[in-house]
Design an enzyme around this catalytic site. Structure first.
Site, PDB file in Angstrom:
ATOM      1  N   ILE A  19       1.026  -1.265   0.078  1.00 33.07           N
ATOM      2  CA  ILE A  19      -0.063  -0.047  -0.046  1.00 33.07           C
ATOM      3  C   ILE A  19       0.888   1.171  -0.096  1.00 33.07           C
ATOM      4  O   ILE A  19       0.499   2.384  -0.704  1.00 33.07           O
ATOM      5  CB  ILE A  19      -0.876  -0.029   1.215  1.00 33.07           C
ATOM      6  CG1 ILE A  19      -1.954  -1.260   1.137  1.00 33.07           C
ATOM      7  CG2 ILE A  19      -1.751   1.217   1.118  1.00 33.07           C
ATOM      8  CD1 ILE A  19      -3.105  -0.948  -0.005  1.00 33.07           C
ATOM      9  N   GLU A 148      15.981 -15.457   3.714  1.00 32.15           N
ATOM     10  CA  GLU A 148      15.330 -15.315   2.196  1.00 32.15           C
ATOM     11  C   GLU A 148      15.519 -14.125   1.576  1.00 32.15           C
ATOM     12  O   GLU A 148      15.802 -14.115   0.390  1.00 32.15           O
ATOM     13  CB  GLU A 148      13.661 -15.729   2.255  1.00 32.15           C
ATOM     14  CG  GLU A 148      13.339 -17.293   2.623  1.00 32.15           C
ATOM     15  CD  GLU A 148      13.217 -17.360   4.146  1.00 32.15           C
ATOM     16  OE1 GLU A 148      12.613 -18.311   4.658  1.00 32.15           O
ATOM     17  OE2 GLU A 148      13.265 -16.328   4.846  1.00 32.15           O
ATOM     18  N   CYS A 380     -16.411 -17.207 -11.878  1.00 31.72           N
ATOM     19  CA  CYS A 380     -15.632 -18.245 -12.132  1.00 31.72           C
ATOM     20  C   CYS A 380     -16.370 -19.472 -11.361  1.00 31.72           C
ATOM     21  O   CYS A 380     -17.375 -19.941 -12.107  1.00 31.72           O
ATOM     22  CB  CYS A 380     -14.241 -18.028 -11.341  1.00 31.72           C
ATOM     23  SG  CYS A 380     -12.980 -19.281 -12.065  1.00 31.72           S
ATOM     24  N   HIS A 514     -12.531 -13.139 -14.043  1.00 30.74           N
ATOM     25  CA  HIS A 514     -12.393 -12.274 -13.152  1.00 30.74           C
ATOM     26  C   HIS A 514     -12.657 -10.884 -13.219  1.00 30.74           C
ATOM     27  O   HIS A 514     -11.374 -10.191 -13.009  1.00 30.74           O
ATOM     28  CB  HIS A 514     -11.059 -12.671 -12.302  1.00 30.74           C
ATOM     29  CG  HIS A 514     -11.309 -14.065 -11.497  1.00 30.74           C
ATOM     30  ND1 HIS A 514     -11.547 -14.418 -10.385  1.00 30.74           N
ATOM     31  CD2 HIS A 514     -10.960 -15.381 -12.085  1.00 30.74           C
ATOM     32  CE1 HIS A 514     -11.720 -15.618 -10.077  1.00 30.74           C
ATOM     33  NE2 HIS A 514     -11.105 -16.343 -11.071  1.00 30.74           N
ATOM     34  N   GLU A 516     -13.123  -8.549 -11.172  1.00 34.13           N
ATOM     35  CA  GLU A 516     -12.832  -7.562 -10.028  1.00 34.13           C
ATOM     36  C   GLU A 516     -11.269  -7.477 -10.288  1.00 34.13           C
ATOM     37  O   GLU A 516     -10.701  -6.257  -9.536  1.00 34.13           O
ATOM     38  CB  GLU A 516     -12.947  -8.702  -8.638  1.00 34.13           C
ATOM     39  CG  GLU A 516     -12.030  -9.814  -8.686  1.00 34.13           C
ATOM     40  CD  GLU A 516     -12.434 -11.160  -9.118  1.00 34.13           C
ATOM     41  OE1 GLU A 516     -11.754 -12.252  -8.762  1.00 34.13           O
ATOM     42  OE2 GLU A 516     -13.361 -11.077  -9.892  1.00 34.13           O
TER      43      GLU A 516
END
Length: 542
Positions: A19, A148, A380, A514, A516
């Protein structure tokens, strides 16, 4: 030449680096700059396509078929720039690329090592294809100190030395926790996080500090002193009501100004924040509200439906209403009557998913919506379950099911074995790998001119993003249409059903794709805007 902003996180994960990156990109765009955002994920998976939603959250699919991190959805929604395969890299992809090169002999017999080969691969990813951008923002996944993440941090450290002076800025996002017993915010976690980052060789230029309350000036000065950053570069990132308040909040705190100052850009272009202010105003001043039931199977982790949640709120923005979400675990309906759960809602949405668990509950939700004339949106898997419901209860095929759930005599939904992608024929086998083998990315669909969905789109030719391995079986199309379920949209070759609807229902639409994934706060997807509009009408009847 592009300037680079590297965004790292410390103290804890899930602080909102995605964000923050998206909001900063939006602020730079508001000043007229061309911005690109890239996500570097340290996990060893090649992509998140086969990861559990409970582990990773949503898999965001791009137009070119990349299965990527959900943060790329935030990037698209905040900037309006479509992401692609080259905007997300994982450790898994990096190692796969390196091993392929080693097998080809590209390294000419050299010993392949983390430094320089892994770090060079990361640097190449960061630098590639940025000629048309003023700023490139790179979010480093994970937290400083994670094993990592070490190759990624080393790579961006090296870039700080290799890029021309004044073209790289480091932002470190941290948490400043409030300790109730002491009655104060604590700076020590941030100090230790910066110390860890500096031990790697990266000195942050800006601290973006998450807090649930105002950070006193004395504490900012303390962070400035011990973390060796300018006092003006200690930016508080306070909790806000919605993610769409973040760009305005960061602008008021001076984040974008501080970034431009760190690059030596002075004077900087004035930002145009009117679009963000309009979105914020609509969110905080709705003219009504509706409740949508989301009948899913991953409701315990809302991140599994991140784009869906945002698209529903975008539909609310388009209609100037607040959208309340009632999360219902689909399995509940397999042992309880759906009516008490669904009678008071104004719309029912059954989202995508995989596997048999919860399928019968979703079929019952579709049945309730059809019989009670409640607006229904099946996406879907939600479209597939609506077709199975119609086959069972309208056509009379009692054994109607999906081959995804096991062998069945009536596969109303079946595995796709081939489909067209452009001019190429894609083929899959049931025994093939799971990763990257679905019908992925943007595909064209052709809508019937007189259909409700064509009226909503205002067009009969659409391009939408897909992510599925199973499809409604075309062999059942005639019987389902005779029972009233109209196949309003098909693939251009007429083989794959894309949308279904009932002509005698106020709003009952199923889509195989999809939608969205393409919704934006400034450009709500027409299907979500129309669905919420139908829910408003339903709210007047309940």
């Amino acid at each position: 030449m592009a300037r680079y902003v590297f965004i790292t996180g410390g103290v804890v994960s899930s602080l909102g680096k995605g964000i923050a990156a998206a909001a900063l990109a939006a602020l730079l765009q508001a000043r007229g700059y061309r911005v690109r955002i890239r996500k570097l994920d340290p996990y060893l998976n090649v992509d998140p396509g086969t990861m559990s939603p409970y582990q990773h959250g949503e898999v965001f699919v791009t137009d070119d078929g990349a299965e990527t991190d959900l943060d790329l959805g935030h990037y698209e929604r905040f900037t309006g720039r479509p992401a692609n395969q080259q905007d997300n890299i994982t450790t898994g992809r990096i190692y796969r690329n390196i091993i392929e090169k080693e097998r080809r002999g590209d390294y000419l017999g050299a010993t392949v090592q983390v430094i320089p080969h892994v770090t060079d691969e990361i640097k190449n990813f960061v630098l590639e294809g940025n000629e048309d951008y003023d700023f490139v923002l790179c979010e480093i996944g994970g937290t400083v100190g994670d094993i990592e993440a070490m190759p990624f941090l080393e790579a961006i450290r090296q870039l700080g030395n290799e890029l021309p002076r004044g073209t790289a800025v480091y932002i470190h996002l941290t948490l400043m926790p409030y300790i109730p017993a002491a009655g104060e915010l604590k700076t020590k976690p941030t100090q230790h996080s910066v110390k860890e980052l500096r031990s790697i060789g990266i000195a942050p230029d800006i601290l973006l500090v998450r807090a649930d309350r105002e950070i006193p000036e004395s504490e900012r000065r303390k962070l400035s002193l011990f973390c060796n950053v300018r006092e003006s570069a200690v930016i508080q990132a306070l909790d806000v009501a919605t993610i769409y308040d973040v760009p305005i909040a960061y602008h008021k705190e001076g984040l974008d100004s501080e970034v431009l100052s760190a690059f030596g850009i002075d004077p900087a272009p004035k930002p145009r924040m009117d679009r963000w202010e309009e979105v914020s105003h609509r969110l905080h001043n709705p003219e009504g509200e509706v409740t949508i039931a989301v009948v899913g199977k991953y409701t315990g982790l809302k991140d599994a439906y991140k784009s869906l949640i945002e698209a529903l709120h975008h539909g609310g923005l388009a209609n100037k209403v607040k959208v309340n979400l009632d999360w219902i675990e689909a399995e509940v309906f397999e042992s309880e009557d759906p009516a008490p759960y669904l009678e008071k809602v104004h719309g029912i949405l059954v989202p995508g998913g995989f596997g048999e668990r919860g399928a019968e509950g979703k079929i019952l939700a579709a049945k309730f919506a059809r019989e009670r004339k409640v607006p229904y949106f099946g996406i879907c898997f939600g479209m597939q379950m609506a077709c199975i419901e119609a086959a069972r209860n309208l056509v009379g095929i009692e054994d109607a099911s999906s081959s995804e759930f096991g062998p069945t005599r009536e596969p109303v939904v079946g595995l796709m074995t081939e489909w067209l992608k452009g001019n190429m024929l894609e083929k899959r086998a049931a025994a093939g790998d799971l990763g990257g083998t679905m019908r992925l990315g943007a595909y064209e669909a052709v809508l019937k001119p007189d259909s409700k969905i064509a009226q909503i789109y205002g067009s009969t030719d659409i391009h939408e993003r897909h992510r599925h391995r199973y499809e409604v079986n075309i062999d059942y199309k005639d019987r389902l249409e005779a029972a009233g379920l109209n196949f309003a949209g098909m693939s251009p070759d007429g083989v794959l059903p894309e949308t279904v609807e009932y002509a005698d229902h106020p709003w009952f639409i199923g889509v195989q794709y999809h939608p969205e994934l393409k919704s934006r706060p400034f450009e709500p997807h027409p299907l979500f805007a129309s669905f919420i509009e139908a829910a408003i009408e339903q709210s007047r009847l309940v």
